[in-house]
Design a protein around this motif. Structure first.
Motif, PDB file in Angstrom:
ATOM      1  N   LEU A  65       0.818  -1.212   0.000  1.00  0.00           N
ATOM      2  CA  LEU A  65       0.000   0.000   0.000  1.00  0.00           C
ATOM      3  C   LEU A  65       0.859   1.273   0.000  1.00  0.00           C
ATOM      4  O   LEU A  65       0.534   2.240  -0.718  1.00  0.00           O
ATOM      5  CB  LEU A  65      -0.955  -0.035   1.193  1.00  0.00           C
ATOM      6  CG  LEU A  65      -2.232   0.774   1.027  1.00  0.00           C
ATOM      7  CD1 LEU A  65      -3.067   0.271  -0.141  1.00  0.00           C
ATOM      8  CD2 LEU A  65      -3.054   0.742   2.321  1.00  0.00           C
ATOM      9  N   PRO A  66       1.954   1.284   0.784  1.00  0.00           N
ATOM     10  CA  PRO A  66       2.803   2.506   0.748  1.00  0.00           C
ATOM     11  C   PRO A  66       3.323   2.825  -0.664  1.00  0.00           C
ATOM     12  O   PRO A  66       3.442   4.001  -1.022  1.00  0.00           O
ATOM     13  CB  PRO A  66       3.966   2.170   1.688  1.00  0.00           C
ATOM     14  CG  PRO A  66       3.451   1.114   2.558  1.00  0.00           C
ATOM     15  CD  PRO A  66       2.453   0.330   1.779  1.00  0.00           C
ATOM     16  N   ILE A  68       1.784   2.156  -3.509  1.00  0.00           N
ATOM     17  CA  ILE A  68       0.652   2.728  -4.269  1.00  0.00           C
ATOM     18  C   ILE A  68       0.465   4.198  -3.891  1.00  0.00           C
ATOM     19  O   ILE A  68       0.282   5.066  -4.755  1.00  0.00           O
ATOM     20  CB  ILE A  68      -0.643   1.914  -3.989  1.00  0.00           C
ATOM     21  CG1 ILE A  68      -0.520   0.491  -4.536  1.00  0.00           C
ATOM     22  CG2 ILE A  68      -1.881   2.590  -4.590  1.00  0.00           C
ATOM     23  CD1 ILE A  68      -0.404   0.378  -6.038  1.00  0.00           C
ATOM     24  N   GLU A  69       0.548   4.449  -2.587  1.00  0.00           N
ATOM     25  CA  GLU A  69       0.393   5.833  -2.120  1.00  0.00           C
ATOM     26  C   GLU A  69       1.512   6.709  -2.646  1.00  0.00           C
ATOM     27  O   GLU A  69       1.285   7.850  -3.062  1.00  0.00           O
ATOM     28  CB  GLU A  69       0.369   5.862  -0.590  1.00  0.00           C
ATOM     29  CG  GLU A  69      -1.002   5.458  -0.038  1.00  0.00           C
ATOM     30  CD  GLU A  69      -0.985   5.189   1.452  1.00  0.00           C
ATOM     31  OE1 GLU A  69       0.067   5.415   2.097  1.00  0.00           O
ATOM     32  OE2 GLU A  69      -2.020   4.741   1.977  1.00  0.00           O
ATOM     33  N   ALA A  70       2.718   6.143  -2.636  1.00  0.00           N
ATOM     34  CA  ALA A  70       3.874   6.916  -3.128  1.00  0.00           C
ATOM     35  C   ALA A  70       3.738   7.235  -4.614  1.00  0.00           C
ATOM     36  O   ALA A  70       4.022   8.354  -5.051  1.00  0.00           O
ATOM     37  CB  ALA A  70       5.162   6.121  -2.869  1.00  0.00           C
ATOM     38  N   SER A  72       0.894   7.360  -6.370  1.00  0.00           N
ATOM     39  CA  SER A  72      -0.219   8.287  -6.636  1.00  0.00           C
ATOM     40  C   SER A  72       0.064   9.697  -6.134  1.00  0.00           C
ATOM     41  O   SER A  72      -0.533  10.654  -6.628  1.00  0.00           O
ATOM     42  CB  SER A  72      -1.512   7.746  -6.021  1.00  0.00           C
ATOM     43  OG  SER A  72      -1.315   7.526  -4.647  1.00  0.00           O
ATOM     44  N   SER A  73       0.958   9.805  -5.154  1.00  0.00           N
ATOM     45  CA  SER A  73       1.254  11.153  -4.632  1.00  0.00           C
ATOM     46  C   SER A  73       2.381  11.853  -5.399  1.00  0.00           C
ATOM     47  O   SER A  73       2.704  13.000  -5.103  1.00  0.00           O
ATOM     48  CB  SER A  73       1.600  11.072  -3.142  1.00  0.00           C
ATOM     49  OG  SER A  73       2.769  10.295  -2.992  1.00  0.00           O
ATOM     50  N   GLN A  74       2.949  11.143  -6.353  1.00  0.00           N
ATOM     51  CA  GLN A  74       4.037  11.755  -7.146  1.00  0.00           C
ATOM     52  C   GLN A  74       3.491  12.918  -7.975  1.00  0.00           C
ATOM     53  O   GLN A  74       2.446  12.775  -8.623  1.00  0.00           O
ATOM     54  CB  GLN A  74       4.667  10.728  -8.087  1.00  0.00           C
ATOM     55  CG  GLN A  74       5.571   9.729  -7.411  1.00  0.00           C
ATOM     56  CD  GLN A  74       6.850  10.340  -6.887  1.00  0.00           C
ATOM     57  OE1 GLN A  74       7.579  10.989  -7.605  1.00  0.00           O
ATOM     58  NE2 GLN A  74       7.105  10.147  -5.597  1.00  0.00           N
TER      59      GLN A  74
ATOM     60  N   GLU B   3      -7.969   1.367  -7.461  1.00  0.00           N
ATOM     61  CA  GLU B   3      -6.735   0.920  -6.790  1.00  0.00           C
ATOM     62  C   GLU B   3      -6.171  -0.308  -7.506  1.00  0.00           C
ATOM     63  O   GLU B   3      -4.959  -0.465  -7.634  1.00  0.00           O
ATOM     64  CB  GLU B   3      -7.048   0.599  -5.332  1.00  0.00           C
ATOM     65  CG  GLU B   3      -5.793   0.508  -4.467  1.00  0.00           C
ATOM     66  CD  GLU B   3      -6.102   0.101  -3.040  1.00  0.00           C
ATOM     67  OE1 GLU B   3      -6.970   0.723  -2.433  1.00  0.00           O
ATOM     68  OE2 GLU B   3      -5.455  -0.858  -2.560  1.00  0.00           O
ATOM     69  N   LYS B   7      -2.450  -0.855  -8.962  1.00  0.00           N
ATOM     70  CA  LYS B   7      -1.626  -2.033  -8.628  1.00  0.00           C
ATOM     71  C   LYS B   7      -1.161  -2.728  -9.912  1.00  0.00           C
ATOM     72  O   LYS B   7      -0.017  -3.173 -10.001  1.00  0.00           O
ATOM     73  CB  LYS B   7      -2.431  -3.008  -7.765  1.00  0.00           C
ATOM     74  CG  LYS B   7      -2.489  -2.614  -6.304  1.00  0.00           C
ATOM     75  CD  LYS B   7      -3.240  -3.647  -5.483  1.00  0.00           C
ATOM     76  CE  LYS B   7      -3.240  -3.226  -4.017  1.00  0.00           C
ATOM     77  NZ  LYS B   7      -4.074  -4.084  -3.190  1.00  0.00           N
ATOM     78  N   THR B  28       4.801   5.730 -12.163  1.00  0.00           N
ATOM     79  CA  THR B  28       4.297   7.086 -11.891  1.00  0.00           C
ATOM     80  C   THR B  28       3.884   7.767 -13.190  1.00  0.00           C
ATOM     81  O   THR B  28       2.786   8.324 -13.298  1.00  0.00           O
ATOM     82  CB  THR B  28       5.404   7.908 -11.205  1.00  0.00           C
ATOM     83  OG1 THR B  28       5.897   7.157 -10.116  1.00  0.00           O
ATOM     84  CG2 THR B  28       4.899   9.236 -10.722  1.00  0.00           C
TER      85      THR B  28
END
Lengths: 308, 153
Positions: A65-66, A68-70, A72-74, B3, B7, B28
């Motif tokens: 999960l971290p 994915i968060e990283a 998406s927050s880019q 999500e 993934k 990204t």
């Protein structure tokens, strides 16, 4: 009906579909038969199974999960650029100053570049004016050449030379060679003794004459069409005649026979002489959209039963 | 963007590149592209073909500059959870030896479970081509796997 079995190659190509249950019952049965008879196919299936099993293991890889968060927050590339410049962190007067510089540069570019753009158009206007004045000078010459053009248009495709009237001394000759027209100004330079003058504008160039096709039309009245028709067909065929339209030579219609054909030019005289044995006729040459190759003539002959 | 799709993108680049830092950077960028592409799409429209298109486009970009050094960090190093018993050597060997598009098709089709129709649409090829590539990839992977099993035995 004899049952056709699959080849080894076909069977190997179908193994993935077979394994993923996407084949119909008949195909599956054929693959199974092939599997039982061919060790190569069995080997391929084994490889495929191994690959699928390994893929099942690979699918166990998970994403945290971290991560994915990283991801998406880019920041986006544009956001990255702005943050690199640090524009938002600058003091207010500096921001204003930078904005003023950007506006000033934009205005300066507008003021310096826009007249340049219009300048190009003005130049073209001047050129057009000069061309117009030239046109007035050459107007009389054009008139004389127009006369010449209409003369050329009436000529056939053969090489001809048209001499201009004496009112146009600069344009001595215009030559038409196989539909290609040599520009008069070029000829004026090439002709010995011609006066040297400024080349004439492009508008004076004589356009190529379009070739017009033609057909000879003949109508004959005979006493017995049924008897004469095969004889004419034979006559034409022996002299190189070939059907030119959709129908065969001597096509029987109500009241007569129709012949649409081509013959070599050298046989023209012979054929017309032979046809005169059956009946008198006149030959009319009329326009036709199809232009025939050199040395071939096109005819439409109508042989009609003479009324008693 | 769901999500699961995020993934999928992250996994795709992990399978495609051996380097985790490259996979992170590419993921990204691909997600940004994907987001941009589906922005104007209706919510009912299937966005999977666009996912395939975006990942393929970014993969092409990053595969050309493989030597560029991306800074690895804790998130990227621990981001992909790999089972301890899983050996990835065969996979990297397969990726190295096989034509790229065949490897990528296998990733989309088998590893990410994307529908063959969506893959075909995203790549602009026929479904048959996708099926052929998948089958071929599985056989090649199986032969590498079989060979390694044979050697180990």
């Amino acid at each position: 009906m004899k049952k056709r079995s699959l080849s080894e190659f076909m069977c190997m190509e179908m193994l993935y579909d077979y394994k993923s249950d996407k084949l119909d019952a008949l195909r599956s049965q054929a693959v199974e038969e092939c599997l039982s008879s061919s060790p190569r196919v069995r080997d391929e299936l084994k490889k495929l199974t191994l690959g699928m099993n390994y893929c099942e293991k690979l699918k166990e890889i998970k994403v945290s999960l971290p991560l994915i968060e990283a991801i998406s927050s880019q920041p986006k590339p544009t956001e990255k650029l702005i943050s690199k410049l640090g524009f938002t962190q600058l003091p207010q007067p500096v921001k204003w100053g930078l904005e003023a510089v950007v506006v000033a540069v934009a205005i300066a570019l507008f003021v310096t570049q826009v007249p340049e753009l219009f300048k190009g158009q003005e130049d073209s206007l001047v050129v057009r004016k000069i061309e117009t004045s030239n046109d007035i000078e050459v107007e009389q010459k054009e008139e004389s050449i127009d006369v010449d053009q209409s003369h050329i248009a009436q000529q056939s495709a053969e090489t001809k030379v048209a001499v201009n009237p004496p009112e146009a001394p600069k344009v001595k000759e215009s030559v038409l060679v196989e539909d290609k027209v040599v520009k008069p100004d070029v000829m004026a330079v090439a002709t010995p003794g011609s006066q040297t003058s400024a080349p004439l504008p492009e508008s004076i160039v004589v356009k190529p004459v379009k070739k017009q096709g033609y057909v000879y039309r003949l109508v004959m009245f005979v006493d017995n069409v049924d008897e004469v028709t095969p004889q004419i067909v034979q006559l034409l065929e022996t002299n190189g005649g070939k059907k030119a339209g959709e129908v065969e030579l001597g096509w029987r219609r109500k009241g007569g026979s129709y012949f649409h054909f081509t013959i070599p030019k050298q046989n023209y005289g012979l054929v017309t002489e032979e046809l005169k044995k059956y009946s008198d006729f006149n030959i009319v040459k009329s326009d036709h959209p199809r232009v025939m190759p050199e040395g071939v003539e096109r005819f439409i002959l109508w042989v009609e039963e003479r009324k008693q | 963007m769901t999500e699961a799709q995020m993934k999928s993108v992250a996994l795709f680049f992990f399978y495609a590149f051996a380097d985790k830092a490259t996979a992170f950077a590419a993921s990204t960028e691909a997600l940004h592209l994907f987001e941009k592409k589906i922005k104007n799409l209706d919510s009912n429209v299937n966005s999977q073909p666009m996912l395939v298109f975006s990942t393929h486009k970014i993969w092409k970009k990053y595969s050309k500059k493989k030597n560029k050094s991306y800074q690895p960090n804790t998130v990227t190093e621990q981001g992909w959870i790999i089972p301890s018993q899983l050996k990835l050597e065969q996979w990297w060997q397969f990726s190295k030896d096989t034509e790229s598009i065949i490897v990528l098709t296998l990733i989309w089709s088998i590893l990410l479970d994307i529908d063959e129709k969506d893959i075909a649409e995203g790549l602009g090829v026929s479904e048959g081509t996708v099926r052929y590539r998948t089958g071929k990839a599985l056989k090649l992977l199986g032969s590498i796997q079989g060979h390694s099993v044979g050697v180990n035995a």
